[in-house]
Design a protein around this motif. Sequence first.
Motif, PDB file in Angstrom:
ATOM      1  N   GLY A 193      48.020  33.883 -16.480  1.00  0.00           N
ATOM      2  CA  GLY A 193      46.616  34.295 -16.560  1.00  0.00           C
ATOM      3  C   GLY A 193      45.656  33.132 -16.692  1.00  0.00           C
ATOM      4  O   GLY A 193      44.445  33.328 -16.731  1.00  0.00           O
ATOM      5  N   SER A 194      46.197  31.903 -16.733  1.00  0.00           N
ATOM      6  CA  SER A 194      45.331  30.724 -16.900  1.00  0.00           C
ATOM      7  C   SER A 194      44.646  30.320 -15.602  1.00  0.00           C
ATOM      8  O   SER A 194      43.661  29.585 -15.621  1.00  0.00           O
ATOM      9  CB  SER A 194      46.155  29.539 -17.415  1.00  0.00           C
ATOM     10  N   GLY A 195      45.195  30.763 -14.467  1.00  0.00           N
ATOM     11  CA  GLY A 195      44.618  30.360 -13.190  1.00  0.00           C
ATOM     12  C   GLY A 195      44.969  28.941 -12.811  1.00  0.00           C
ATOM     13  O   GLY A 195      44.319  28.336 -11.958  1.00  0.00           O
ATOM     14  N   GLN A 196      46.019  28.397 -13.417  1.00  0.00           N
ATOM     15  CA  GLN A 196      46.406  27.014 -13.153  1.00  0.00           C
ATOM     16  C   GLN A 196      46.940  26.850 -11.727  1.00  0.00           C
ATOM     17  O   GLN A 196      46.746  25.812 -11.101  1.00  0.00           O
ATOM     18  CB  GLN A 196      47.460  26.569 -14.168  1.00  0.00           C
ATOM     19  N   PHE A 197      47.607  27.904 -11.246  1.00  0.00           N
ATOM     20  CA  PHE A 197      48.174  27.848  -9.911  1.00  0.00           C
ATOM     21  C   PHE A 197      47.299  28.633  -8.925  1.00  0.00           C
ATOM     22  O   PHE A 197      46.338  29.295  -9.317  1.00  0.00           O
ATOM     23  CB  PHE A 197      49.595  28.421  -9.921  1.00  0.00           C
ATOM     24  N   ILE A 198      47.649  28.540  -7.643  1.00  0.00           N
ATOM     25  CA  ILE A 198      46.850  29.216  -6.616  1.00  0.00           C
ATOM     26  C   ILE A 198      46.907  30.729  -6.824  1.00  0.00           C
ATOM     27  O   ILE A 198      47.849  31.246  -7.436  1.00  0.00           O
ATOM     28  CB  ILE A 198      47.332  28.848  -5.197  1.00  0.00           C
ATOM     29  N   PRO A 199      45.889  31.457  -6.334  1.00  0.00           N
ATOM     30  CA  PRO A 199      45.835  32.910  -6.544  1.00  0.00           C
ATOM     31  C   PRO A 199      47.129  33.602  -6.117  1.00  0.00           C
ATOM     32  O   PRO A 199      47.693  33.314  -5.058  1.00  0.00           O
ATOM     33  CB  PRO A 199      44.656  33.338  -5.661  1.00  0.00           C
ATOM     34  N   GLY A 200      47.573  34.527  -6.961  1.00  0.00           N
ATOM     35  CA  GLY A 200      48.748  35.327  -6.651  1.00  0.00           C
ATOM     36  C   GLY A 200      50.033  34.800  -7.256  1.00  0.00           C
ATOM     37  O   GLY A 200      51.000  35.556  -7.414  1.00  0.00           O
ATOM     38  N   PHE A 201      50.072  33.521  -7.598  1.00  0.00           N
ATOM     39  CA  PHE A 201      51.308  32.919  -8.107  1.00  0.00           C
ATOM     40  C   PHE A 201      51.653  33.495  -9.478  1.00  0.00           C
ATOM     41  O   PHE A 201      52.755  34.032  -9.679  1.00  0.00           O
ATOM     42  CB  PHE A 201      51.141  31.394  -8.177  1.00  0.00           C
ATOM     43  N   GLU A 202      50.734  33.404 -10.407  1.00  0.00           N
ATOM     44  CA  GLU A 202      51.016  33.833 -11.780  1.00  0.00           C
ATOM     45  C   GLU A 202      51.176  35.345 -11.868  1.00  0.00           C
ATOM     46  O   GLU A 202      52.015  35.850 -12.631  1.00  0.00           O
ATOM     47  CB  GLU A 202      49.898  33.348 -12.708  1.00  0.00           C
ATOM     48  N   ASP A 203      50.374  36.076 -11.071  1.00  0.00           N
ATOM     49  CA  ASP A 203      50.428  37.542 -11.120  1.00  0.00           C
ATOM     50  C   ASP A 203      51.816  38.062 -10.779  1.00  0.00           C
ATOM     51  O   ASP A 203      52.250  39.109 -11.299  1.00  0.00           O
ATOM     52  CB  ASP A 203      49.415  38.145 -10.139  1.00  0.00           C
ATOM     53  N   GLN A 204      52.526  37.372  -9.889  1.00  0.00           N
ATOM     54  CA  GLN A 204      53.830  37.856  -9.437  1.00  0.00           C
ATOM     55  C   GLN A 204      54.971  37.480 -10.382  1.00  0.00           C
ATOM     56  O   GLN A 204      56.103  37.911 -10.200  1.00  0.00           O
ATOM     57  CB  GLN A 204      54.117  37.335  -8.021  1.00  0.00           C
ATOM     58  N   ILE A 205      54.658  36.664 -11.384  1.00  0.00           N
ATOM     59  CA  ILE A 205      55.657  36.395 -12.433  1.00  0.00           C
ATOM     60  C   ILE A 205      55.594  37.489 -13.499  1.00  0.00           C
ATOM     61  O   ILE A 205      56.611  37.847 -14.102  1.00  0.00           O
ATOM     62  CB  ILE A 205      55.413  34.998 -13.050  1.00  0.00           C
ATOM     63  N   VAL A 206      54.387  38.019 -13.708  1.00  0.00           N
ATOM     64  CA  VAL A 206      54.207  39.125 -14.660  1.00  0.00           C
ATOM     65  C   VAL A 206      55.129  40.281 -14.265  1.00  0.00           C
ATOM     66  O   VAL A 206      55.234  40.656 -13.092  1.00  0.00           O
ATOM     67  CB  VAL A 206      52.740  39.596 -14.677  1.00  0.00           C
ATOM     68  N   GLY A 207      55.825  40.830 -15.250  1.00  0.00           N
ATOM     69  CA  GLY A 207      56.716  41.963 -14.994  1.00  0.00           C
ATOM     70  C   GLY A 207      58.175  41.582 -14.866  1.00  0.00           C
ATOM     71  O   GLY A 207      59.048  42.451 -14.836  1.00  0.00           O
ATOM     72  N   HIS A 208      58.456  40.304 -14.802  1.00  0.00           N
ATOM     73  CA  HIS A 208      59.841  39.840 -14.721  1.00  0.00           C
ATOM     74  C   HIS A 208      60.353  39.428 -16.098  1.00  0.00           C
ATOM     75  O   HIS A 208      59.570  39.042 -16.977  1.00  0.00           O
ATOM     76  CB  HIS A 208      59.959  38.666 -13.748  1.00  0.00           C
TER      77      HIS A 208
END
Length: 426
Positions: A193-208
């Motif tokens: 949720g920090s936005g450190q990486f490009i859009p979509g990267f962090e969101d797809q780790i959520v839930g794992h």
Amino acid sequence: MSLKATNNVETNKYELEIEISAEDFEAAIEKAYLKARKNIAMPGFRKGKAPRKLIEKEYGEQVFFEDAVNLLYAPVVNGAVEESGLELVTRPEVEVTEISKENGVKLKATCITKPEVEVKDYKGIEVEKVVNPVTDEDINKQLDALREKNVTVETVDDRAAENGDDVVIDFEGFKDDVAFEGGKAEDFTLSLGSGQFIPGFEDQIVGHNAGEEFDINVTFPEEYQVKELAGAPAVFKIKLKSISKKVMPELDDDMVKDSTEFDTVDEYKADVKKKLEEANEKHADSEVEAKIFDKVIENMTAEIPQVMFDNRVNEMISELEQRLAPQGISLDLYMQYTGQTIDTVKKAYAEQAEKQVKLRLALEKIAKLENIEVTEDELKAEFDKLAEAYKLDVDQIKQFIHDDDLKKDIAVGKAVDLIKDAAVIK
């Protein structure tokens, strides 16, 4: 060497006609020859001993022309600009229009000058001062900041990753099934949720969950710094090694005693409120100043050369580089991290640069209109202040800052004080 004519070809643009006599040109050619001959080998002569006439016969009489003009360039052009009385805002563009041993050299220097400025109604500017009240939410944010300093970290093993968690991952990026440079890391800590990486990267780790290995699909921004990846789809192979969460402690007197100069939560809250009120007052003053400056800009007229705005943007980028340097970050690396290009950085600074240039021109004009002068004592005091700030001797500071430039800065500062003192604050 002399300035023959000063031609105003359009607004803020002049062409200087400059002539170098045949005699001065010949002297410069001789200097150029003497400087270059040590590197010239001719049959029948030791290296560096070939006569000038022989070299000119072999390579053409123009062989030393360019070096001779370069030797004369700075004193000739600078002298002509000074003689013209023009105030330039950037270096002149110079071209050779005629050149020969018999007639010397003719130059044309195209100069962009500081514009004529008109400014009105800069006294009695009316602005409203708004001081925002300090709310409970404002205070609680500061209290939470203290709690953050005392946070503890707990490993998460009974649920999937959520935004706000810190995860440790291994990752490797692929474009068209080929790993790309800079796209791999191991044991990388990422705050979701920090936005450190490009859009979509962090969101797809959520839930794992920790221990899982999976792929995520992303598309690099169109303006990504690495051109080969800009706008391209990519797949990252992820290994989620661990998940942790921050646990915020309750704020109590013990924490306040251990972390601040106060003994109780109430004392600390009172101090936080006082400092926030002072900060809001200071912010309101800054807003008032900004509104006054906006009004000054609104009341000024000038045909400003685009190069003045471009120069200021470039200065701001240089200032950014200086701020990044102590962190060991280059401008290129900064742009790569933020997904920007030099053009987007310049665009981001453009509006601010335009305002700064306009304001500076207006303030310089006001200083003239008000006959603002700078005494030698004031100049000395300012040099002393700069020397102390940069931990240098005054003589060292003067190597970088000319007296006249600093006088202008001081006069502009006085113009600012004059305008603010005359303003009507509601």
